[in-house]
Design an enzyme around this catalytic site. Structure first.
Site, mmCIF file in Angstrom:
data_model
loop_
_atom_site.group_PDB
_atom_site.id
_atom_site.type_symbol
_atom_site.label_atom_id
_atom_site.label_comp_id
_atom_site.label_asym_id
_atom_site.label_seq_id
_atom_site.Cartn_x
_atom_site.Cartn_y
_atom_site.Cartn_z
ATOM 1 N N ARG A 106 -4.859 75.364 51.723
ATOM 2 C CA ARG A 106 -5.791 75.476 51.033
ATOM 3 C C ARG A 106 -6.883 74.252 51.391
ATOM 4 N NH1 ARG A 106 -5.372 74.603 45.125
ATOM 5 N NH2 ARG A 106 -5.763 72.591 45.615
ATOM 6 N N GLU A 142 -9.250 67.074 50.450
ATOM 7 C CA GLU A 142 -7.772 67.090 50.991
ATOM 8 C C GLU A 142 -7.613 68.523 51.706
ATOM 9 O OE1 GLU A 142 -4.809 66.230 48.129
ATOM 10 O OE2 GLU A 142 -5.382 67.873 46.742
ATOM 11 N N ASN A 201 -4.315 71.124 51.942
ATOM 12 C CA ASN A 201 -3.037 71.227 51.249
ATOM 13 C C ASN A 201 -2.294 72.300 52.173
ATOM 14 O OD1 ASN A 201 -3.393 70.303 48.428
ATOM 15 N ND2 ASN A 201 -5.152 71.479 48.700
ATOM 16 N N SER A 203 -1.742 76.118 45.188
ATOM 17 C CA SER A 203 -1.923 76.635 43.726
ATOM 18 C C SER A 203 -3.371 77.339 43.403
ATOM 19 C CB SER A 203 -1.447 75.759 42.604
ATOM 20 O OG SER A 203 -2.225 74.839 42.473
ATOM 21 N N LYS A 207 -1.488 62.552 53.626
ATOM 22 C CA LYS A 207 -2.826 62.051 53.352
ATOM 23 C C LYS A 207 -3.163 61.206 54.913
ATOM 24 C CE LYS A 207 -2.979 60.461 49.267
ATOM 25 N NZ LYS A 207 -2.766 59.508 48.067
ATOM 26 N N LYS A 219 -7.435 54.259 48.379
ATOM 27 C CA LYS A 219 -6.160 55.243 47.971
ATOM 28 C C LYS A 219 -4.969 54.898 48.496
ATOM 29 C CE LYS A 219 -8.754 59.677 47.775
ATOM 30 N NZ LYS A 219 -8.921 61.109 48.193
ATOM 31 N N GLU A 225 2.108 59.517 49.392
ATOM 32 C CA GLU A 225 1.802 60.841 48.884
ATOM 33 C C GLU A 225 1.769 61.009 47.134
ATOM 34 O OE1 GLU A 225 0.604 63.597 50.794
ATOM 35 O OE2 GLU A 225 0.558 62.002 52.172
ATOM 36 N N GLY A 226 1.197 61.866 46.570
ATOM 37 C CA GLY A 226 1.294 62.109 45.194
ATOM 38 C C GLY A 226 0.106 61.657 44.275
ATOM 39 N N ARG A 235 -12.521 74.621 41.363
ATOM 40 C CA ARG A 235 -12.016 73.812 40.298
ATOM 41 C C ARG A 235 -13.148 72.767 39.593
ATOM 42 N NH1 ARG A 235 -6.245 71.182 41.391
ATOM 43 N NH2 ARG A 235 -7.652 70.731 43.455
#
Lengths: 515, 515
Positions: free
Chosen positions: B134, B156, B158, B163, B336, B398, B402-403, B489
């Site tokens: 995605r 980003e 994915n 999801s 990332k 940033k 990750e996360g 979203r």
């Protein structure tokens, strides 16, 4: 049935088997709208004021075994039942004779009849009626014969607000899914087989019935867009059951509908001068719709008429040009007294309504004997049966009043009657108990699994659209008539009352056994 | 976009309009599985220990307006992105160069790389990989030009556990339903039109991707039945999103699958001597299945590896012959740092992976500039931008880890860096802020309606199935590649972090505007 005993089916599950089965039931049900709004005892209204929570509808974890011959009997006879009740609804003098016997006993029936008389005074302007019926049965095992046999016996016939057609389609699909993903242990593989699980097409088929009425109404008389009106209780925990029919009506038939809480009828509907029923959606007061069909999912219980205006509302809907599902006479045709009169031994009435003797005989076969407790010949016979403990044990005593509850069972009947003045006995009827086979199942309800002996009730849906006869002595004609899927409702055998919505039981599906 | 201002859309609703809209959202969503398990703050686990309650998933009441050109740009470019990330995943030396830069910063990435090395030592036995990707974007309005323009900029990409493909299909159908039943006031009729609402086929299309991998696996090597394994978190509130893909996989493709909590991997799976992956369902320990495809909906976050055995589990799955969705290298391709390296101004990397220059140029157009904060040339440039308040205001800082979380925005960046020893600066990247148009919407979440300014993120799903090159220098080939629907979203513009599952925002659908 004989080959499956309670101890074998459903099987005992290991913790892992149960976890797999339950997690699949819980997820599949919500993913497919097999849901109810939670009971206030489960989720307090203050916790969820806007009502976004839902839970899995009460369901059985396993499909219940059901004799194939009985299942087929129920489906096959539905069109005859549709014809029977359509004919009763079209026979006003006969219905009047029934109602007259009830006037002293049942104020609700008397008021419904009064609505009919009011409309009749002005003249009915719509001669088409729709019935979305459900005939409820249990399997009766007759062990008094040398060779025990089973057949369906009718519990009741619903002419108004027959529920669970939406959820029934889904629970039958749930059980098929559980089989497909091996959620049923191998030990059940001789019983639960794909071809023995019966899908119910009820949601779709009932929606098709509403669409048929909508079409039969014809084109708009006022130039307004047309709609169907679902007249509902508010709040309604069983809302998804109704919504599935609404969605099928829109998606499969292209017919718009609105939900109208019965208590708000007078605020949002009115009659045009020619009695066209006009609905103004509260969310769009500048718009209005011409109502082709009023589908009652409320108005069947005295509780729905809390204020005088609710009777005014019912009168307004009945007076209107919209097709009613059901009409007031069809509603009355479903009263308990009608069932009793039809099912009194040696009753001539069924033959009055069903011309074909073979068809009438098949319907008669599904009646459990029901006696009045009055002073007629049958009533005298019933009084003997009811006051003797040795015979009373085969019967249930029910009030003539609509609405259920307060039944007296078997051995308790003689003592109950002995305390009741004989003048009040005619307020009751005596019905032979149906003796269903001993079965077991597991029910998921409010997150708890309850196991044990169960009683299953088969409901068969029917759609019938008919036209009244115009003028004296004209009987009218049936325009559409079909069987519309089934419901299996299963409750613990500890409670003698039934009804999933009322808090006892679950929706289920049939796993056929036998030839 | 210019023609629609926040003050006009979505419209203010009367109490009756809101009641009609909300009651339809609440019922339709549950009837169609647009649902989540309730947050513990909403329903305490003790109240519903068996977990039968669900609630409407966080959704927007209105579809958000979205520029047609940007929507089409996102969908059109997805196949190129699939190709890009598939090529990256097949370029181990290049990935190694990335990972080497991260080893000091990100223990999680280092451990994932270690898994790859372990498998490589023994040799990979499966050369087919599946990506269910995605790519997430925001609309960026560039007002620095004489003629302001908008285009998509990537947030980003994915490569693991993308999801909302299940719920996205449903929310787009919900908004279409609301339009069909006139739940949107007339004042919106120039904006919300049937042909402007975009259905997402994501649930079905992602399932088709899993089915393609399942088929590519070939026939069983062990004589066991074949299955797909969904490796999941437990508990999972967003379970219906995953279940919709599972049901589509079974119903539309006839492929069986099981859900395996990642933490239980070693209890229920094992490798055969030829590294065939065998799954034994805990509910049927006498049965076992050969796993064709491991679909990770867990394992993407360091939190998923609470115990050492979780790393052993990941290694076991990666070693196996099952097709992984994604493989460990594909998982790493989504980190990332890869995005930063690709999007660093004047980066040559995209062209390395996309042979067609025009395609590469279209991908490059969707990058917002991202700089390392190291001592490279680009890093020096970034340090200047980040330490000057007047330029920092266009950026977000940033962590390389990750996360997510712990981002530092705009004016706060210089002060933050001034307190951080310069040796630690390379642990961060500097990304140009995407400046999305000012929009508004209303979000239903845990039963509350929140209104206000929102930011929309478009996710475009992609399915890509490829085969590794066998032998040195062989690049392998793509077997299947398609765009697989979209997700919109939407979150309140007060929070700078995103993610519906994380508790900020809602699933939405696109109402296209513009040519």
């Amino acid at each position: 049935m004989a080959s499956i005993s309670q101890s074998e089916y459903p099987p005992k599950l290991s913790a892992e088997e149960e976890h797999y089965l339950l997690s699949n039931v819980k997820d599949w049900s919500i993913a497919h709208g097999l849901a109810v709004r939670p009971a206030p005892s489960f989720v307090q209204p203050l916790q969820d004021p806007s009502g976004v929570l839902a839970s899995t509808a009460p369901v059985t974890l396993f499909p219940s075994v059901f004799p194939r011959s009985c299942f087929e009997q129920g489906l096959a006879i539905q069109k005859a039942y549709n014809e029977l009740y359509s004919a009763i609804a079209r026979d006003e003098p006969w219905l009047q004779s029934i109602v007259e016997e009830l006037v002293g006993v049942d104020d609700f029936v008397a008021k419904l009849w009064h609505i009919h008389l009011e409309v009749k005074k002005e003249g009915y302007v719509q001669d088409v009626s729709l019935g979305l019926f459900r005939s409820d049965y249990m399997v009766h095992q007759d062990s008094s014969q040398a060779r025990p046999s089973s057949g369906l016996k009718q519990v009741e016939f619903n002419t108004i607000a027959s529920s669970f057609g939406g959820l029934s389609s889904r629970v039958s699909a749930l059980h098929k899914h559980l089989l497909a993903i091996d959620a049923y242990p191998k030990s059940t593989s001789s019983i639960i087989k794909e071809e023995k699980l019966q899908l119910s097409k009820s949601a779709s088929s009932l929606a098709k019935g509403l669409a048929a009425a909508h079409k039969a109404y014809g084109s708009s008389r006022t130039g307004r867009p047309l709609c169907v009106l679902f007249v509902v209780q508010d709040p309604e925990r069983n809302v998804f059951d109704q919504r599935h029919v609404e969605y099928a009506l829109l998606e499969e038939n292209g017919v718009r509908s609105f939900r109208l809480p019965f208590g708000e009828t007078l605020s949002h509907t009115r009659l045009d001068s020619d009695r066209t029923l006009i609905y103004t959606p509260p969310n769009a007061p500048a718009m209005s719709y011409e109502v082709t069909t009023v589908y009652f999912r409320a108005g069947y219980s005295p509780d729905d008429y809390a204020k005088d205006d609710d009777w005014v509302a019912r009168l307004q809907l009945e007076k209107s040009r919209a097709i009613k599902c059901p009409s007031i006479l069809t509603h009355l045709a479903g009263c308990k007294k009608v069932q009793q009169v039809l099912a009194t031994p040696h009753s001539p009435h069924v033959k009055r309504f069903l011309a074909d003797e073979k068809v009438a005989a098949r319907v008669l076969e599904t009646f459990a004997p029901i006696y009045p407790l009055d002073e007629s010949e049958a009533g005298q016979e019933a009084r003997k049966l009811a006051t003797d403990v040795s015979t009373a044990t085969k019967y249930v005593l029910k009030p003539q009043r609509e609405g259920g509850g307060n039944n007296v069972y078997r051995k308790a009947i003689p003592a109950f009657l002995s305390k009741l003045p004989e003048t009040q006995w005619p307020a009751y009827i005596l019905m032979e108990m149906i003796e269903p086979p001993a079965l077991a199942n597991a029910i998921l309800r409010n997150g708890e699994v309850q196991r044990g002996g169960v009683i299953c009730e088969l409901g068969v849906y029917g759609v019938c659209l008919w036209r009244e006869g115009r003028g004296e002595g004209q009987k009218g004609e049936i325009v559409e008539n079909w069987e519309a899927g089934y419901l299996l409702r299963t409750k613990g055998d500890q409670s003698e009352e039934g009804g999933v919505a009322a808090g006892f039981g679950a929706v289920d599906s049939c796993c056929l056994v036998g030839e």
